[in-house]
Write a protein that holds these residues in place. Structure first.
Motif, PDB file in Angstrom:
ATOM      1  N   UNK A 231      60.209  40.982  66.115  1.00 24.97           N
ATOM      2  CA  UNK A 231      59.532  39.686  66.188  1.00 24.97           C
ATOM      3  C   UNK A 231      58.135  39.849  66.778  1.00 24.97           C
ATOM      4  N   UNK A 232      58.023  40.582  67.897  1.00 26.30           N
ATOM      5  CA  UNK A 232      56.709  40.809  68.503  1.00 26.30           C
ATOM      6  C   UNK A 232      55.819  41.609  67.568  1.00 26.30           C
ATOM      7  N   UNK A 233      56.424  42.594  66.902  1.00 27.27           N
ATOM      8  CA  UNK A 233      55.648  43.437  66.001  1.00 27.27           C
ATOM      9  C   UNK A 233      55.057  42.639  64.856  1.00 27.27           C
ATOM     10  N   UNK A 234      55.821  41.705  64.316  1.00 26.99           N
ATOM     11  CA  UNK A 234      55.283  40.883  63.229  1.00 26.99           C
ATOM     12  C   UNK A 234      54.118  40.042  63.741  1.00 26.99           C
ATOM     13  N   UNK A 235      54.252  39.536  64.985  1.00 27.03           N
ATOM     14  CA  UNK A 235      53.160  38.755  65.569  1.00 27.03           C
ATOM     15  C   UNK A 235      51.928  39.642  65.734  1.00 27.03           C
ATOM     16  N   UNK A 236      52.132  40.884  66.166  1.00 24.22           N
ATOM     17  CA  UNK A 236      51.014  41.816  66.352  1.00 24.22           C
ATOM     18  C   UNK A 236      50.361  42.121  65.008  1.00 24.22           C
ATOM     19  N   UNK A 237      51.195  42.298  63.985  1.00 19.96           N
ATOM     20  CA  UNK A 237      50.636  42.611  62.668  1.00 19.96           C
ATOM     21  C   UNK A 237      49.911  41.421  62.067  1.00 19.96           C
ATOM     22  N   UNK A 238      50.249  40.222  62.531  1.00 18.04           N
ATOM     23  CA  UNK A 238      49.567  39.031  62.017  1.00 18.04           C
ATOM     24  C   UNK A 238      48.199  38.840  62.670  1.00 18.04           C
ATOM     25  N   UNK A 239      47.901  39.613  63.724  1.00 17.75           N
ATOM     26  CA  UNK A 239      46.619  39.431  64.419  1.00 17.75           C
ATOM     27  C   UNK A 239      45.442  39.865  63.558  1.00 17.75           C
ATOM     28  N   UNK A 240      45.688  40.838  62.669  1.00 15.42           N
ATOM     29  CA  UNK A 240      44.571  41.447  61.937  1.00 15.42           C
ATOM     30  C   UNK A 240      43.856  40.456  61.030  1.00 15.42           C
ATOM     31  N   UNK A 241      44.562  39.488  60.486  1.00 13.36           N
ATOM     32  CA  UNK A 241      43.928  38.587  59.525  1.00 13.36           C
ATOM     33  C   UNK A 241      43.201  37.417  60.173  1.00 13.36           C
ATOM     34  N   UNK A 242      42.795  37.529  61.427  1.00  6.79           N
ATOM     35  CA  UNK A 242      42.224  36.374  62.117  1.00  6.79           C
ATOM     36  C   UNK A 242      43.359  35.586  62.728  1.00  6.79           C
ATOM     37  N   UNK A 243      43.052  34.719  63.682  1.00  9.65           N
ATOM     38  CA  UNK A 243      44.135  34.129  64.459  1.00  9.65           C
ATOM     39  C   UNK A 243      44.687  32.831  63.876  1.00  9.65           C
ATOM     40  N   UNK A 244      44.011  32.261  62.856  1.00 11.98           N
ATOM     41  CA  UNK A 244      44.396  30.911  62.400  1.00 11.98           C
ATOM     42  C   UNK A 244      45.849  30.811  61.958  1.00 11.98           C
ATOM     43  N   UNK A 245      46.262  31.719  61.075  1.00  8.37           N
ATOM     44  CA  UNK A 245      47.623  31.634  60.563  1.00  8.37           C
ATOM     45  C   UNK A 245      48.618  31.871  61.696  1.00  8.37           C
ATOM     46  N   UNK A 246      48.360  32.908  62.490  1.00  5.94           N
ATOM     47  CA  UNK A 246      49.294  33.246  63.558  1.00  5.94           C
ATOM     48  C   UNK A 246      49.460  32.067  64.524  1.00  5.94           C
ATOM     49  N   UNK A 247      48.351  31.444  64.902  1.00  3.95           N
ATOM     50  CA  UNK A 247      48.434  30.313  65.832  1.00  3.95           C
ATOM     51  C   UNK A 247      49.189  29.147  65.192  1.00  3.95           C
ATOM     52  N   UNK A 248      48.976  28.957  63.885  1.00  2.58           N
ATOM     53  CA  UNK A 248      49.675  27.867  63.203  1.00  2.58           C
ATOM     54  C   UNK A 248      51.183  28.117  63.152  1.00  2.58           C
ATOM     55  N   UNK A 249      51.593  29.388  63.291  1.00  2.00           N
ATOM     56  CA  UNK A 249      53.024  29.711  63.338  1.00  2.00           C
ATOM     57  C   UNK A 249      53.532  29.675  64.779  1.00  2.00           C
ATOM     58  N   UNK A 250      52.670  29.259  65.698  1.00  3.95           N
ATOM     59  CA  UNK A 250      53.093  29.136  67.093  1.00  3.95           C
ATOM     60  C   UNK A 250      52.943  30.417  67.894  1.00  3.95           C
ATOM     61  N   UNK A 251      52.206  31.389  67.344  1.00  5.29           N
ATOM     62  CA  UNK A 251      52.049  32.675  68.039  1.00  5.29           C
ATOM     63  C   UNK A 251      50.870  32.595  69.001  1.00  5.29           C
ATOM     64  N   UNK A 252      51.124  32.992  70.248  1.00  2.56           N
ATOM     65  CA  UNK A 252      50.068  33.009  71.260  1.00  2.56           C
ATOM     66  C   UNK A 252      49.264  34.291  71.052  1.00  2.56           C
ATOM     67  N   UNK A 253      48.201  34.210  70.245  1.00  2.00           N
ATOM     68  CA  UNK A 253      47.525  35.435  69.816  1.00  2.00           C
ATOM     69  C   UNK A 253      46.872  36.166  70.989  1.00  2.00           C
ATOM     70  N   UNK A 254      46.322  35.426  71.940  1.00  4.58           N
ATOM     71  CA  UNK A 254      45.670  36.101  73.077  1.00  4.58           C
ATOM     72  C   UNK A 254      46.695  36.907  73.878  1.00  4.58           C
ATOM     73  N   UNK A 255      47.860  36.313  74.062  1.00  6.17           N
ATOM     74  CA  UNK A 255      48.895  37.009  74.817  1.00  6.17           C
ATOM     75  C   UNK A 255      49.285  38.332  74.146  1.00  6.17           C
ATOM     76  N   UNK A 256      49.442  38.293  72.826  1.00  4.99           N
ATOM     77  CA  UNK A 256      49.808  39.522  72.119  1.00  4.99           C
ATOM     78  C   UNK A 256      48.678  40.542  72.135  1.00  4.99           C
ATOM     79  N   UNK A 257      47.429  40.047  72.049  1.00  4.88           N
ATOM     80  CA  UNK A 257      46.296  40.977  72.103  1.00  4.88           C
ATOM     81  C   UNK A 257      46.247  41.668  73.457  1.00  4.88           C
ATOM     82  N   UNK A 258      46.373  40.882  74.523  1.00  6.48           N
ATOM     83  CA  UNK A 258      46.352  41.483  75.863  1.00  6.48           C
ATOM     84  C   UNK A 258      47.547  42.431  76.005  1.00  6.48           C
ATOM     85  N   UNK A 259      48.680  42.035  75.464  1.00  7.80           N
ATOM     86  CA  UNK A 259      49.883  42.858  75.539  1.00  7.80           C
ATOM     87  C   UNK A 259      49.681  44.239  74.934  1.00  7.80           C
ATOM     88  N   UNK A 260      49.119  44.306  73.727  1.00  9.61           N
ATOM     89  CA  UNK A 260      48.951  45.638  73.123  1.00  9.61           C
ATOM     90  C   UNK A 260      47.804  46.384  73.768  1.00  9.61           C
TER      91      UNK A 260
END
Ligand code: ADP
Ligand code: MG
Length: 602
Positions: free
Chosen positions: A192-221
Motif C-alpha cells: 500500500x505504501x509502495x503504491x503511494x510512493x510510486x504515485x508520487x512521480x506523476x505530480x501530486x494531484x492524483x495521489x492527493x485526490x486518492x487521499x494520499x498524504x504526498x508530503x508524508x510519503x516524500x519525507x518518509x522515503x
C-alpha cells in the motif's frame, strides 16, 4: 487490442524466477568469498556493497518518486562521523554508534526533508546541493572533527569478541546489509505504501485526490534513503579505520546519482549493477588511462562523461533495464479470492441532499473561469454538467474536490462545508473523481493502480510492508480492486501494465479506482471519451447500477447520447456562467443551449 494476459507458461516461468532468482543471488554472494579470489577483489566487493546502500536510497527517491537528491553523500558522512567521533573519543561500541548515527540521520533528514520537499522542480536538487555543501564545510572546519584531516584510529568491528576485520567477514556484514536493504525496498514497493510512493512521480494531484498524504510519503522515503546512506557511512568508517570530509562531498553526491542512473534508477537490482560497474571501471581506468595516454591525471572522469552520454542515448533506463527486459514479468499469484470484504462507509439516504454548490467562483488572473455557479444534487441522482470546451466544467470539479481554492462561494457536502479542506480531507469524506486527462502510474499493473483508490481504506504502513505483516490487508484491498474492475468490464486486464491500455480502458481504470474509495459522490470528467459504442453502453449500465445503489454522480460528458440517456438533471455552463438547468428534455429544447453549442463548436 494487443493487451492480453500473460500465457500460463510465462506465469510459471516468472514465479520460478521469483522464487529462485533471489536465492541464486544470495548463493553467488555467499560463494564469492569462499572462492580463491585475491584480497583485492574482496575489498573491491566491500566497496561496491558500501556504495550500493546510498544508491538504493536513490532508487526510491529518484528512480521511483522522481525526487532528485545530491545530498546522499552528506548522510553517508553523518553515519561515518558519528561512529568515528563516538568510538574514538568516548570509546562507545560501534554497534551502539550505528544506532546513534541512524537516530541523528533520521532527525536531520526529517527536518531537511520537511523543509525542502515542499519545493518543486529545480528547487529540490538545489536545496540538497546547498545542504551537502554546508555539511561538507562543517565537517572540514570543526576542530572536534579534526578539520580536513578527519579522525584517525577508528576501531575495527568485532562481534562477541571476534574480530570482523576488513576482508571476508566484513564482506559478509556489508552484503547482509545490502541484501536486507534490497529486499526491504522490494517489499516496500509492493505494498500500500509502495503504491503511494510510486504515485508520487506523476505530480501530486492524483495521489492527493486518492487521499494520499504526498508530503508524508516524500519525507518518509527521504528519511529511509538517508538511513541507508548512514549505514553505508558506518561501514565505511570501520573499514577505512579513518574518516575525512572528502568522500562525503558534493562530488560523491553526484557520483551516487551517476551510479543510480548507470545501473537503472528505477530498479532495485540496478543499484548493485550501477555501484559495481562504476567502482570497477573507475579503478581500472585509473590504471589503464595514464598508461595509454602517457601522463597521469583524472582522465577517467572524461571517459565517464562520454559513457554517460552514450548510455543515456542508447539505454536511457540504465544497464539493469537490459536485463529486466529479458526476465519474465513478475506476476502476483491471485491469493485474495477469499479475503473478507473491506468495510463500507455509511451512505446517505436516497434523495438526501448530497452536494450543495453555492455561487462558487474561480478567477485566473482576469479570466473568470467559474462565475457564481450554483446547483444541488441528491443521493441516487445522476446530474450532467455540460457546456462547450472552456465552459469551466473541469474547473468546477477542481473546486469541489479541493484541487483549486475557491475565489468565492461555498460548497457543502452532506450538510457540511468542505470548501477550504484539502483534496485529501475531501476524499476522506467520500468524494471520488476521475480526471479529464487520465492520471495513473503507467508502470504499475491495472490492479495496483485501482487499489490506489482504496488507499484510505487500509492502514498498514512501510514497516509492516517490509516485514510482510500487511498481507491480509493487501488481499482485502486487491479483492476490492478486482471487484471494481470487473464491474466496469475490465476483469480480464487485472495484471496488465496500465501503460499498455487503450485510452478508453484507461478511463475505465480511473472509474474503478474512484469506486474503490467507496465514495458517496462520484465526479466523472468525460468518462466516455475514447470509448467504443459497446463500451459506452456498458458504462451507462454501470452508472445506472451505481445510482440504484444510492450513489450520486456528477457527469461531465460531451457524448450527448449518453448524457441524455442517463442523467435526470442537467446543468449547462457557458463561459463560466450558469446558462440553464433542467431535465434532458428541457435542455434539448432550449434555444439558448443550441446557440451555445452551435456558436463554439461549429
Ligand atoms: P472545460 O472543462 O469546461 O472545458 P475548464 O474548466 O478546463 O473548461 O476551463 C475553463 C477556463 O479556465 C478555460 O478558459 C481555461 O483556459 C481556463 N483555465 C483552466 N484552468 C486554468 C489554470 N490553471 N490557469 C489559467 N486558466 C485556466
Ligand atoms: Mg474539461
Amino acid at each position: 487490442m494487443d493487451a492480453t494476459l500473460r500465457t500460463p507458461t510465462g506465469a510459471t516461468r516468472s514465479s520460478a524466477i521469483r522464487t529462485w532468482g533471489p536465492l541464486a543471488l544470495v548463493a553467488v554472494l555467499i560463494a564469492l568469498p569462499l572462492l580463491p579470489l585475491p584480497e583485492f577483489w574482496i575489498i573491491q566487493l566491500n566497496y561496491i556493497g558500501i556504495y550500493t546502500l546510498p544508491v538504493l536510497g536513490l532508487v526510491l527517491l529518484t528512480g521511483v518518486a522522481d525526487l532528485t537528491s545530491f545530498g546522499q553523500a552528506a548522510f553517508v558522512g553523518i553515519g561515518a562521523y558519528t561512529t568515528a567521533y563516538l568510538t574514538v573519543n568516548l570509546g562507545l561500541s560501534p554497534w551502539l554508534t550505528l544506532l546513534i548515527g541512524l537516530g541523528l540521520t533520521t532527525l536531520s533528514a526529517a527536518v531537511i526533508g520537511a523543509i525542502t520537499l515542499r519545493m518543486s522542480g529545480h528547487y529540490l536538487p538545489l536545496a540538497t546541493i546547498a545542504w551537502g555543501l554546508a555539511l561538507y564545510y562543517l565537517m572540514g572546519n570543526l576542530d572536534a572533527l579534526g578539520k580536513y584531516d578527519g579522525i584517525l584510529g577508528v576501531p575495527g568491528l568485532s562481534l562477541f569478541g571476534f574480530e570482523i576485520g576488513q576482508r571476508r567477514l566484513f564482506y559478509a556484514l556489508v552484503w547482509l546489509f545490502v541484501l536486507a536493504g534490497a529486499f526491504a525496498t522490494l517489499r516496500l514497493l509492493d505494498s500500500r505504501s509502495g503504491r503511494a510512493i510510486r504515485a508520487l512521480a506523476g505530480g501530486s494531484q492524483m495521489a492527493e485526490a486518492m487521499g494520499i498524504d504526498t508530503l508524508r510519503y516524500k519525507v518518509g522515503i527521504f528519511v529511509l534513503a538517508a538511513q541507508l546512506a548512514s549505514i553505508s557511512g558506518w561501514l565505511f568508517a570501520h573499514m577505512q579505520r579513518t574518516v575525512n570530509p572528502s568522500p562525503f562531498g558534493i562530488k560523491m553526491g553526484i557520483e551516487y546519482l551517476f551510479m543510480a542512473v548507470m545501473g537503472g534508477a528505477s530498479y532495485v537490482w540496478g543499484a548493485i549493477a550501477g555501484a559495481g560497474v562504476v567502482k570497477v571501471m573507475e579503478d581500472q581506468l585509473q590504471v589503464l588511462l595514464p598508461r595509454l595516454i602517457g601522463t597521469s591525471g583524472n582522465y577517467e572522469l572524461i571517459v565517464f562523461g562520454i559513457l554517460l552520454v552514450l548510455l543515456l542515448k542508447y539505454l536511457p533506463d540504465g544497464l539493469w533495464s537490459f536485463v529486466d527486459r529479458r526476465l519474465p514479468r513478475a506476476q502476483r499469484a491471485n491469493d485474495w479470492q477469499d479475503a473478507p470484504a473491506l468495510s463500507a462507509r455509511d451512505k446517505p439516504a436516497a434523495g438526501a441532499v448530497l452536494l450543495d454548490v453555492q455561487a462558487i467562483r474561480k478567477t485566473f488572473g482576469g479570466l473568470v473561469a467559474v462565475n457564481d455557479i450554483s446547483f444541488q444534487m441528491r443521493a441516487g441522482q445522476i446530474v450532467g454538467l455540460i457546456g462547450p470546451n472552456g465552459a469551466g466544467k473541469s474547473t468546477t470539479f477542481n473546486l469541489v474536490t479541493g484541487l483549486l481554492r475557491l475565489s468565492g462561494g461555498a460548497v457543502q457536502f452532506r450538510g457540511q462545508r468542505i470548501d477550504g479542506l484539502s483534496p485529501r480531507q475531501i476524499a476522506a469524506r467520500g468524494i471520488a473523481r476521475t480526471f479529464q486527462h487520465v492520471k495513473m502510474v503507467p508502470d504499475m499493473t491495472v490492479l495496483e493502480n485501482v487499489a490506489l483508490g482504496a488507499h484510505l481504506r487500509g492502514q498498514r504502513g512501510a514497516l509492516a510492508a517490509m516485514l510482510r505483516t500487511d498481507r491480509a490487508e493487501e488481499r482485502r484491498l486487491f479483492k476490492e480492486a478486482q471487484r471494481q474492475l470487473e464491474r466496469v468490464g475490465m476483469g480480464e486486464l487485472l495484471l496488465e501494465t496500465a501503460g499498455n491500455l487503450a485510452m478508453g480502458q484507461q478511463r475505465l481504470l480511473e472509474i474503478a479506482r474512484a469506486l474503490c474509495a467507496d465514495p458517496a459522490l462520484l465526479l466523472l470528467d468525460e468518462p466516455a471519451a475514447g470509448l467504443r459504442h459497446q463500451e459506452k453502453r456498458a458504462l451507462a449500465g454501470v452508472l445506472r447500477q451505481l445510482r440504484a445503489e444510492g450513489m450520486g454522480i456528477l457527469l461531465v460528458e460531451h457524448d450527448m447520447g449518453l448524457v441524455m440517456d442517463v442523467c435526470e438533471h442537467i446543468v449547462v455552463m457557458e463561459f463560466g456562467t450558469h446558462l440553464m438547468e433542467g431535465t434532458p428534455a428541457d435542455v434539448q429544447q432550449s434555444p439558448k443551449v443550441r446557440a451555445a453549442y452551435l456558436g463554439t463548436e461549429h
